[in-house]
Structures are given as structure tokens and as C-alpha cells.
Design an enzyme around this catalytic site. Structure first.
Site, PDB file in Angstrom:
ATOM      1  N   TYR A 193     -10.966   8.589   8.328  1.00 55.07           N
ATOM      2  CA  TYR A 193     -11.405   8.250   6.961  1.00 55.07           C
ATOM      3  C   TYR A 193     -10.351   8.692   5.943  1.00 55.07           C
ATOM      4  O   TYR A 193      -9.964   7.930   5.050  1.00 55.07           O
ATOM      5  CB  TYR A 193     -12.743   8.941   6.696  1.00 55.07           C
TER       6      TYR A 193
ATOM      7  N   LYS B 120      -8.171   6.413   3.336  1.00 57.40           N
ATOM      8  CA  LYS B 120      -8.288   6.541   1.875  1.00 57.40           C
ATOM      9  C   LYS B 120      -6.964   6.952   1.232  1.00 57.40           C
ATOM     10  O   LYS B 120      -6.675   6.561   0.092  1.00 57.40           O
ATOM     11  CB  LYS B 120      -9.402   7.531   1.524  1.00 57.40           C
TER      12      LYS B 120
END
Ligand code: NAD
Length: 265
Positions: A163, A167
Site C-alpha cells: 500500500y 501511494k
């Protein structure tokens, strides 16, 4: 003298905004905020019932035009088909919000090539491919793309490698897209939310040994004394998408109640 009533802001009147991941959570709040400010909306999500229900309720509450389209943004072919359907619905796109995202909570030992790629496909590749596919539908005067990144782009949290990489990549994509699209007057910025109260957050809490204790600890980490709500992110997105941010491109705005400025809890 009587105080003047604040004018209902219609800064996006006549504009078309495409918001991905708009069936619920932050995406839905962004769509509602842009609609309140006058935009015509095209909601996109892989959740057929959810996105149809969101569009229905927005139409009922505001009366302006809201369409919904179903696409799994992890599939490049579905992104191409989506761009063609957007073109069929609207004469142009003025605002694109790349919000759809997934989070997998995985310790290092459990990350696989497949799970890493799955997160990347939705959180990073899809914003690239959709921006590329829709760039030609922006008017000559330009418009705005806003990517929803996260404080994970700059800070490390447990079990979040795929993740966080997606990002952080999205912030880099934002800078580079801003440069590539500047000649077409399309501004590209990102918002990096902290802990926001959404179904994604609930899912994250459910994975903890003691969800209530984790919720309490997380709230206490915020200098402003609370975790965020989707509307906190939506108003930041609306600012970046609006002409008020007309000289802002290639940057990211952290919206986290001060969480990441604090050195120690
Ligand atoms: P959510 O899970 O509540 O909503 C995400 C939406 O995206 C859902 O409607 C889902 O169906 C859709 N979606 C997921 N994968 C998709 C795909 N492949 N194709 C099409 N649609 C897809 O999440 P949220 O909390 O509202 O998060 C929205 C964005 O904000 C995400 O990018 C997330 O990473 C980011 N974010 C959230 C938080 C938070 O605390 N909630 C914090 C920082 C950043």
C-alpha cells in the site's frame, strides 16, 4: 447592518467531474462536495449496486445530473472501455479524481508477487492509465486531476509495504503527470489523507486483535483531537480541483489533523 447570507458556491457549474471509487467512503464524499459546488458527476466504481445507489441518492438530493459507470480499474481493458463510455456521456471532462484504492494489511513474510501487483494495479497503474485515457477529453482550457494518495506515501506503518509503495508512487506519478500535462493546462495534484472514518478504516480495525483499543489509540495520536471524516478530504480535493488553485500543480496536500507533524505521541 444585516449580515449577507453566504452565497451557495457554484464554482464547478457547467463542469463535468469523473470520480472513481465513488460508491462509498471518501470517493462518495468527494462526488457530493463537487456536486454541491455545481459539477455534473460521473461516478465510477466496480461495485455495481453501490455506485448505482450513490448516484440515485445524489440525484434525489440535489437534482443535477449524475451518471454512474461500472468498471474494475485493475483491468486495463476496462479502463479503455470506461473512457469510451465517459466520452459517450459527456462532451468533455473538466475534473478527474483518481480515488479508488485498496489496502492489504500484510506483514513482510506474507507479501506475494500477486498481492503486491494487485495493490499496484488499482492504486497506481489505474490512475496512470485513466489519466492517460481521459486526458484527450479535457477542453483546450485545461482542467484538474486530483489523485488520492495517503500519509503512507511519506511515513512507515506496520504491515503496509504494498500500500505504501503504491501511494508513494502515486505522489511521484502526480509530479510527473503535472509536468507532462502542463502544456494542456491540466493541473495534477494529490491529497494525502490520514486516518479517515470510512468502510476501509472499519475493515482495517476489524483486522486488529482489539479494534476498540486500536481506534482509541489512533484518535489520540491526532493533535487536532479526532480522526478525519470523508468531508475533510472532499473539501481539500474541491480546492485543488477549483480555479482557486489555478497556480498549483504537481504538489500534494496532507490532510491528517496534524498526525504526521508530531515527532512523538
Ligand atoms: P473504501 O474502501 O471505503 O472505498 C473505496 C471504493 O473504491 C469502493 O467503493 C470500492 O468498490 C472502489 N474500488 C476499489 N477497487 C476498485 C477497482 N479495482 N475498480 C473500481 N473501483 C474500485 O475506501 P476509502 O477509505 O473511501 O478510500 C478511498 C481512497 O482514499 C483510497 O485510495 C484510499 O487508499 C485512500 N485513503 C483512505 C484513507 C482512510 O483512512 N480511509 C486514508 C488515506 C487514504
Amino acid at each position: 447592518m444585516q449580515k449577507q447570507k453566504p452565497q451557495l458556491s457554484v464554482e464547478f457549474a457547467g463542469q463535468v467531474a469523473v470520480v472513481t471509487g465513488a460508491a462509498q467512503g471518501i470517493g462518495r464524499a468527494i462526488a457530493e462536495e463537487l456536486q454541491r459546488r455545481g459539477a455534473r458527476l460521473i461516478l465510477v466504481d466496480r461495485n455495481r449496486e453501490g455506485v448505482a445507489a450513490a448516484a440515485e441518492s445524489m440525484r434525489a438530493s440535489q437534482g443535477s445530473q449524475v451518471d454512474s459507470l461500472v468498471a474494475n480499474l485493475a483491468e486495463p481493458a476496462e479502463i479503455d472501455a470506461l473512457a469510451a463510455r465517459v466520452q459517450g456521456l459527456a462532451r468533455q471532462v473538466d475534473v478527474l479524481v483518481n480515488n479508488a484504492g485498496i489496502e492489504l494489511d500484510l506483514p513482510l513474510g506474507q507479501i506475494t508477487a500477486e498481492s503486491f501487483d494487485r495493490v499496484m494495479a488499482v492504486n497506481l497503474r489505474a490512475p496512470l492509465l485513466l489519466s492517460q485515457a481521459l486526458a484527450g477529453q479535457f477542453p483546450a482550457g485545461g482542467g484538474a486531476i486530483v489523485n488520492i494518495s495517503s500519509i503512507h506515501s511519506s511515513h512507515a506503518f506496520a504491515n503496509a509495504i504494498p500500500y505504501a509503495c503504491s501511494k508513494a508512487g502515486l505522489v511521484a506519478l502526480t509530479r510527473n503527470l503535472a509536468l507532462e500535462l502542463a502544456s494542456r493546462r491540466i493541473r495534477v495534484n494529490a491529497v494525502c489523507p490520514g486516518y479517515i472514518d470510512t468502510p476501509l478504516w472499519d475493515e482495517w480495525l476489524r483486522g486488529a486483535a482489539d479494534p476498540a483499543a486500536l481506534a482509541e489509540q489512533t484518535e489520540a495520536l491526532h493533535p487536532l483531537g479526532r480522526r478525519g471524516v470523508p468531508a475533510d478530504v472532499a473539501s481539500a480535493v474541491a480546492f485543488l480541483a477549483s480555479s482557486q488553485a489555478g497556480w498549483v500543480t504537481g504538489t500534494h496536500l496532507v490532510v491528517d489533523g496534524g498526525l504526521t507533524v508530531r515527532a512523538h505521541p
